[in-house]
Design an enzyme around this catalytic site. Structure first.
Site, PDB file in Angstrom:
ATOM      1  N   ASN A 153      -4.169   8.476   3.052  1.00 44.43           N
ATOM      2  CA  ASN A 153      -4.406   7.714   4.277  1.00 44.43           C
ATOM      3  C   ASN A 153      -4.653   8.592   5.498  1.00 44.43           C
ATOM      4  O   ASN A 153      -5.728   8.572   6.067  1.00 44.43           O
ATOM      5  CB  ASN A 153      -3.217   6.801   4.562  1.00 44.43           C
ATOM      6  CG  ASN A 153      -3.535   5.332   4.341  1.00 44.43           C
ATOM      7  OD1 ASN A 153      -4.541   4.989   3.744  1.00 44.43           O
ATOM      8  ND2 ASN A 153      -2.664   4.472   4.818  1.00 44.43           N
TER       9      ASN A 153
ATOM     10  N   ASP B 207       0.243   9.540  23.163  1.00 45.64           N
ATOM     11  CA  ASP B 207       1.338   9.506  22.193  1.00 45.64           C
ATOM     12  C   ASP B 207       1.064  10.359  20.962  1.00 45.64           C
ATOM     13  O   ASP B 207       1.973  10.621  20.181  1.00 45.64           O
ATOM     14  CB  ASP B 207       1.606   8.071  21.743  1.00 45.64           C
ATOM     15  CG  ASP B 207       2.304   7.243  22.811  1.00 45.64           C
ATOM     16  OD1 ASP B 207       2.599   7.787  23.895  1.00 45.64           O
ATOM     17  OD2 ASP B 207       2.539   6.044  22.577  1.00 45.64           O
TER      18      ASP B 207
ATOM     19  N   SER C 273      -4.889   0.542  14.119  1.00 46.14           N
ATOM     20  CA  SER C 273      -3.947   0.086  15.127  1.00 46.14           C
ATOM     21  C   SER C 273      -4.078   0.886  16.421  1.00 46.14           C
ATOM     22  O   SER C 273      -3.810   0.373  17.511  1.00 46.14           O
ATOM     23  CB  SER C 273      -2.508   0.207  14.602  1.00 46.14           C
ATOM     24  OG  SER C 273      -2.318  -0.614  13.469  1.00 46.14           O
TER      25      SER C 273
ATOM     26  N   ASP D  53       0.822  -1.206   0.000  1.00 49.44           N
ATOM     27  CA  ASP D  53       0.000   0.000   0.000  1.00 49.44           C
ATOM     28  C   ASP D  53       0.860   1.263   0.000  1.00 49.44           C
ATOM     29  O   ASP D  53       0.441   2.297  -0.513  1.00 49.44           O
ATOM     30  CB  ASP D  53      -0.925   0.007   1.218  1.00 49.44           C
ATOM     31  CG  ASP D  53      -2.143  -0.883   1.037  1.00 49.44           C
ATOM     32  OD1 ASP D  53      -2.365  -1.366  -0.088  1.00 49.44           O
ATOM     33  OD2 ASP D  53      -2.871  -1.089   2.022  1.00 49.44           O
ATOM     34  N   GLY D  54       2.061   1.176   0.566  1.00 48.94           N
ATOM     35  CA  GLY D  54       2.948   2.333   0.575  1.00 48.94           C
ATOM     36  C   GLY D  54       3.304   2.816  -0.818  1.00 48.94           C
ATOM     37  O   GLY D  54       3.493   4.010  -1.041  1.00 48.94           O
TER      38      GLY D  54
END
Length: 291
Positions: free
Chosen positions: A144, A174, A190, A71-72
């Site tokens: 994305n 974070d 994630s 996908d990158g």
């Protein structure tokens, strides 16, 4: 469909073996092809035995980009392709490949390009800017996500998030992911965010490792603007990364402004796979993502 750009990631497609096989299939079906690499590899482009042309020149003459990689690779090509209005077809050479339509064993389906047996999906994109003392010091586009996160040594960062004129709150943890529906199955997932149907028109805002029990994801209309800024008295390092690209260091007082782009990425489909089938197939062994 007459002319196709074959754009292999040379570190995924060793020796451009898969792309060369695709060229044989396409040319056998009466289409012309040209090889363009998404970036310059170590050792140069002459090592692969086929001429490789500059992508920016070939875009003006071509009807489709076929991206070979994960996908990158598609993310790397998305903004350039969208600005030219050229669709992208992904051939997955990674471990997941949510955006890719074909696996290596399905290359024969490329013949259908010659007879028009395909469809396209329009995917929303983001315009991302950093404002500093009234000036734009960074501008980019994302298919994305835009990720605002802490530096390696910081324990917790506090980020103030607003949607239009409404203050969503200060998120401690974070960082924060602001994703498109396409990006909802990437870093956002994630981080605990929801899966959103990829052709929808939404912002998905997900805190990363939040330090409060009540920090949840938000799914908002894409009609407005989302802003993220380091909270007052936040002296820790904070960075912006767009579609996994090079990190941009934010300063105190900077504001990251995110809105829906006027550009869209068109993903071409030769199969009838739904996003739900892809999720069931590729995430059976656990939730994760790889670009």
């Amino acid at each position: 469909m007459k002319r196709v750009i074959l754009c292999p990631n040379p570190y995924r497609d060793k020796g451009l073996t898969v792309a060369k096989r695709a060229a044989e299939i396409l040319e056998g079906a009466g289409l012309s092809t040209v090889f363009c690499l998404p970036f310059k590899p170590e050792g140069g482009e002459g090592q692969y035995g086929v001429p490789c042309r500059p992508l920016h020149q070939e875009l003006r003459l071509s009807d489709l980009i076929v991206a070979f990689g994960g996908d990158g690779t598609i993310l790397h090509l998305a903004r350039t392709a969208s600005m030219r209005g050229i669709p992208v077809l992904g051939v997955n050479l990674g471990s997941l490949g949510f955006m890719s339509d074909l696996e290596v064993g399905e290359l024969e389906l490329l013949k259908n390009l010659a007879t028009g047996r395909y469809r396209t999906e329009k995917r929303m994109m983001l315009d991302v800017a950093v404002l500093r003392e009234g000036r734009t010091v960074y501008a980019g586009g994302a298919l994305n996500d835009a990720v605002i996160t802490k530096g390696a040594m910081a324990r917790v960062v506090r980020l103030q998030v607003t949607a239009g004129e409404d203050r969503l709150g200060v998120f401690s943890g974070d960082g924060v992911v602001v994703a498109t529906p396409t990006g909802s199955t990437g870093y956002s997932l994630s981080a605990g965010g929801p899966i959103v149907e990829p052709t929808a028109q939404n912002f998905v805002i997900s805190p990363i490792c939040a330090h409060t029990v009540f920090s949840k994801s938000f799914v908002l209309s894409a009609a407005g603007t989302v802003s993220v800024a380091p909270a007052e008295l936040n002296r820790k390092q904070v960075y912006l990364s767009v579609d996994g690209g090079k990190a941009f260091a934010l300063r105190q007082g900077d504001k990251v402004r995110i809105c829906r782009s006027r550009y869209e990425t068109a993903l071409l489909r030769l199969t009838d796979k739904s996003i739900y089938e892809i999720l069931r197939t590729k995430m059976t062994g656990g939730i994760g993502h790889e670009n």
